[in-house]
Design a protein around this motif. Structure first.
Motif, PDB file in Angstrom:
ATOM      1  N   ALA A  59       0.084   0.029   0.192  1.00 39.00           N
ATOM      2  CA  ALA A  59      -0.545  -1.368   0.121  1.00 39.00           C
ATOM      3  C   ALA A  59      -2.101  -0.604   0.865  1.00 39.00           C
ATOM      4  O   ALA A  59      -2.986  -0.414   0.492  1.00 39.00           O
ATOM      5  N   GLY A  60      -1.344   0.605   1.504  1.00 33.35           N
ATOM      6  CA  GLY A  60      -1.956   1.735   2.349  1.00 33.35           C
ATOM      7  C   GLY A  60      -2.460   3.102   1.996  1.00 33.35           C
ATOM      8  O   GLY A  60      -3.126   3.684   2.360  1.00 33.35           O
ATOM      9  N   THR A  61      -2.027   3.194   1.017  1.00 30.36           N
ATOM     10  CA  THR A  61      -2.035   4.567  -0.429  1.00 30.36           C
ATOM     11  C   THR A  61      -3.156   4.693  -1.277  1.00 30.36           C
ATOM     12  O   THR A  61      -2.838   3.891  -2.339  1.00 30.36           O
ATOM     13  N   SER A  62      -3.416   6.384  -1.160  1.00 34.05           N
ATOM     14  CA  SER A  62      -4.518   6.435  -2.790  1.00 34.05           C
ATOM     15  C   SER A  62      -4.649   6.790  -2.807  1.00 34.05           C
ATOM     16  O   SER A  62      -4.765   8.221  -1.792  1.00 34.05           O
ATOM     17  N   VAL A  63      -4.679   8.048  -4.135  1.00 35.70           N
ATOM     18  CA  VAL A  63      -5.446   9.519  -4.469  1.00 35.70           C
ATOM     19  C   VAL A  63      -6.624   8.866  -5.382  1.00 35.70           C
ATOM     20  O   VAL A  63      -6.654   7.926  -6.502  1.00 35.70           O
TER      21      VAL A  63
END
Length: 127
Positions: A59-63
């Motif tokens: 939920a708090g991870t992005s690439v």
């Protein structure tokens, strides 16, 4: 009595230092990536893969993937692998042209702390 207090203080100091080093070592960090930092690859990668030291909270991870100096490509959100949630994968649904690319990532540890990073790679197909 004085020696007992001194021995207890030494034991407490050792326990504190050991606990602190375990806590520091338990923080989320990036172990490796594919493509690797500064790598030149001969084909457009079908995925960008990040291996973390522990499973991040998705939920708090992005690439994000962007051409060097350009806007991020419009890709689906990254996902964690089912069999190993410490591995995060971004599917690259379009063929990348020759050039330099930047991967910008943000990951949230299970304890809520976030880390960020970026790395570049180059696509250079044979002509």
């Amino acid at each position: 009595m004085g020696e007992w207090i001194r021995n207890r203080a030494v034991v407490l100091a050792i326990v504190t230092l050991t606990t602190a080093s375990v806590f520091v070592g338990a923080h989320l960090s990036l172990k490796e990536s594919s493509p690797e930092k500064d790598e030149t690859i001969a084909i457009s990668p079908p995925t960008i893969t990040l291996w973390f030291t522990q499973a991040p909270q998705m939920a708090g991870t992005s690439v994000r993937l962007l051409p060097k100096g350009g806007e991020p490509l419009d890709l689906e959100p990254a996902t964690a692998q089912e069999d190993d949630p410490s591995v995060v994968v971004l599917n690259v649904s379009e063929t990348l042209s020759d050039g330099d690319y930047e991967v910008m990532w943000r990951a949230m540890a299970q304890d809520g702390h976030t880390i960020r990073g970026d790395f570049g790679f180059t696509v250079q197909t044979a002509r």
